[in-house]
Write an enzyme that holds these catalytic residues in place. Sequence first.
Site, PDB file in Angstrom:
ATOM      1  N   ASP A 224      -1.317  14.193  21.546  1.00  0.00           N
ATOM      2  CA  ASP A 224      -1.030  12.999  20.749  1.00  0.00           C
ATOM      3  C   ASP A 224      -0.223  12.067  21.648  1.00  0.00           C
ATOM      4  O   ASP A 224       0.841  12.442  22.141  1.00  0.00           O
ATOM      5  CB  ASP A 224      -0.187  13.363  19.517  1.00  0.00           C
ATOM      6  N   ASP A 379      -7.253  13.462   8.446  1.00  0.00           N
ATOM      7  CA  ASP A 379      -5.826  13.780   8.296  1.00  0.00           C
ATOM      8  C   ASP A 379      -5.520  14.018   6.817  1.00  0.00           C
ATOM      9  O   ASP A 379      -4.939  13.156   6.144  1.00  0.00           O
ATOM     10  CB  ASP A 379      -4.967  12.600   8.797  1.00  0.00           C
TER      11      ASP A 379
HETATM   12  O1  1PR Z   1      -6.761   6.325  12.637  1.00  0.00           O
HETATM   13  O2  1PR Z   1      -8.736   6.060  14.101  1.00  0.00           O
HETATM   14  O3  1PR Z   1      -6.561   5.008  14.702  1.00  0.00           O
HETATM   15  O4  1PR Z   1      -6.881   7.457  14.814  1.00  0.00           O
HETATM   16  C1  1PR Z   1      -5.571   7.894  14.941  1.00  0.00           C
HETATM   17  C2  1PR Z   1      -5.600   9.325  15.351  1.00  0.00           C
HETATM   18  O5  1PR Z   1      -4.259   9.725  15.609  1.00  0.00           O
HETATM   19  C3  1PR Z   1      -6.138  10.232  14.272  1.00  0.00           C
HETATM   20  O6  1PR Z   1      -7.012  11.168  14.884  1.00  0.00           O
HETATM   21  C4  1PR Z   1      -4.922  10.963  13.731  1.00  0.00           C
HETATM   22  O7  1PR Z   1      -5.221  12.320  13.465  1.00  0.00           O
HETATM   23  C5  1PR Z   1      -3.961  10.885  14.891  1.00  0.00           C
HETATM   24  N1  1PR Z   1      -2.566  10.745  14.451  1.00  0.00           N
HETATM   25  C6  1PR Z   1      -2.035   9.657  13.877  1.00  0.00           C
HETATM   26  N2  1PR Z   1      -0.709   9.874  13.659  1.00  0.00           N
HETATM   27  C7  1PR Z   1      -0.429  11.115  14.084  1.00  0.00           C
HETATM   28  C8  1PR Z   1       0.873  11.764  14.054  1.00  0.00           C
HETATM   29  O8  1PR Z   1       1.014  12.931  14.414  1.00  0.00           O
HETATM   30  N3  1PR Z   1       1.887  11.038  13.609  1.00  0.00           N
HETATM   31  N4  1PR Z   1      -1.721  12.867  15.100  1.00  0.00           N
HETATM   32  C9  1PR Z   1      -1.600  11.662  14.579  1.00  0.00           C
HETATM   33  C10 1PR Z   1      -2.498  13.763  14.586  1.00  0.00           C
HETATM   34  C11 1PR Z   1      -2.671  15.963  14.555  1.00  0.00           C
HETATM   35  C12 1PR Z   1      -3.325  16.819  15.529  1.00  0.00           C
HETATM   36  C13 1PR Z   1      -2.315  17.765  16.120  1.00  0.00           C
HETATM   37  C14 1PR Z   1      -2.655  19.018  15.365  1.00  0.00           C
HETATM   38  C15 1PR Z   1      -2.221  20.254  16.063  1.00  0.00           C
HETATM   39  N5  1PR Z   1      -2.087  14.871  15.183  1.00  0.00           N
HETATM   40  O9  1PR Z   1      -4.033  16.163  16.452  1.00  0.00           O
HETATM   41  O10 1PR Z   1      -2.492  17.745  17.449  1.00  0.00           O
HETATM   42  O11 1PR Z   1      -2.099  18.950  14.085  1.00  0.00           O
HETATM   43  O12 1PR Z   1      -0.842  20.325  16.114  1.00  0.00           O
HETATM   44  P1  1PR Z   1      -0.104  21.718  16.159  1.00  0.00           P
HETATM   45  O13 1PR Z   1      -0.963  22.659  16.933  1.00  0.00           O
HETATM   46  O14 1PR Z   1       1.176  21.439  16.906  1.00  0.00           O
HETATM   47  O15 1PR Z   1       0.125  22.131  14.756  1.00  0.00           O
HETATM   48  P2  1PR Z   1      -7.232   6.137  14.002  1.00  0.00           P
END
Ligand code: 1PR
Length: 523
Positions: A224, A379
């Site tokens: 991320d 999400d």
């Molecule tokens: O909405 O098309 O602009 O895409 C934004 C992207 O960013 C989406 O794929 C969304 O999932 C991701 N995203 C947005 N905000 C966050 C955040 O964390 N605040 N991250 C985010 C999503 C979730 C996973 C993470 C897993 C594994 N992160 O990618 O890596 O949950 O984590 P873990 O193994 O530590 O539990 P758009």
Amino acid sequence: MIRLLDYGAGNVRSVINALESLGEKVKVVETGEDILSAEKLVFPGVGAFGSMMQILNKRNFVEPLKAFLQSDRPFLGICLGLQALFENSEEAPGIKGLGFLPGSVKRFAVDLSVPHIGWNGLNIKQPSRIFNGLSGSEKFYFVHSYHVVPENDEAVLTTTDYGYAFVSGIQKGNIIATQFHPEKSGSAGLRILENFLKTGAEQTKPVRAPGHTLLAKRIIACLDVRSNDQGDLVVTKGDRYDVRENGTVRNLGRPVDLARRYYEEGADEIAFLNITGFRDFPLEDMPMLEVLRRTSKNVFVPLTIGGGIRDYTDKDSRKYTALEVAAEYFRSGADKISIGSDAVLVVEQYLKAGSRTGQSAIEEISRVYGNQAVVISIDPRRVYVKSPDEVKHQVIKTAIPGPNGERYCWYQCTIKGGREGRDLDAVTLAQVCEKLGAGEILLNCIDRDGTNSGFDIELINAVKKAVSIPVIASSGAGCEEHFYEVFTETEAESALAAGIFHKREIPVEEVKNYLKGKVEIRG
Ligand code: 1PR
């Protein structure tokens, strides 16, 4: 010097990077004359058969290509570059291929997820120089919904099993083509490219043959990425999507360095999520494109990138389509793009209108780059209900009761990185996205993200059962056993983790060592 045919769709950057890493000078074909005068030609194809042939026709490349193939000079076709050699494809009825080999291209007719995405083996049918130094038990990266069906076996070089045996490589004289992507297949793939370049080398047949090849479950490292408060692009990690600790964005390292580390540790794929892409326009956020360009120079496994893929109007009123944003990501080295927030809005519109527009980001991008290049990142978070009739959504019976003893829940889609909940459930979202042309689902879970408490098996099963495209299980991995659990209790094709890898709690290789012998993986 080698010539490379770039017809303008897909990720040719990776092929150039892989060849350059082997010390080869690569020049991109500009004209038909460049094809006719080439000593060696590489034709990497990503995308859709119809649009590929239309572009080749428009650029007057078809006749030079046919002449090149007849001259029997060294040629390497990759993926669509293999399919193009045949007469026609079910993917684009009425559009002619190059017809170098008799036969056609057909869609997988299997009771398994399509596209066939991931690392699979080869059954080698004839000796070739490209196999020098290989044992025969290596796995290679595939991503396709269609495969070639030659009229006879003469040119068959390899077959691979996916529901049934399909032809995954051909060789006729100096013309070689593979359905898998050597440039995305780690060191074994680089070896194939290196062997291809050594044109006079001996033809060999590796001793080991898998007999029946198996698709490996993939382990994906996710980064991320966002700017921290100092303006540096960093890999961060949320706890249920909250990436700040004591008010500051967590900084877990530099994206390019971490991606390289995970590649070396054996990750089967790397995903970058530009997590503030919903508010920062990616084409103005050049560092992210630069991260991709630099990573793809020395990371030879598939790269997925998400964040900010949507239509956009900049401050000078210049309009960009989601397709243009995706194109820039592909040009910079991405193999797949992932769409988050925009997919939710597209599906809401689809459900409201009751029909497709044909112009959504999912439809446009999959039309040009193929379904396999479009991942939908979901999400969701759990919403408990007392009874399934309480809401119009797809509800599941849960073994993990809610705070008030509720036995049912649905998974609410969110946008803008979990900031905004919508009136749409994750199962419906996945189903509609598949219909619109998505090729894979990246299934996060806000409740589990960063908690190390294991994947949400119920969520994964609910979505996986509702679609026939591959699903990446994500969020909650805390130990090796969680990967075993997700691969044995669900049909997910791959599992993604972030925190445990970034914090070096469990390196990728330890996860793989644990799974070895229990679950099919790439060694
Ligand atoms: O909405 O098309 O602009 O895409 C934004 C992207 O960013 C989406 O794929 C969304 O999932 C991701 N995203 C947005 N905000 C966050 C955040 O964390 N605040 N991250 C985010 C999503 C979730 C996973 C993470 C897993 C594994 N992160 O990618 O890596 O949950 O984590 P873990 O193994 O530590 O539990 P758009």
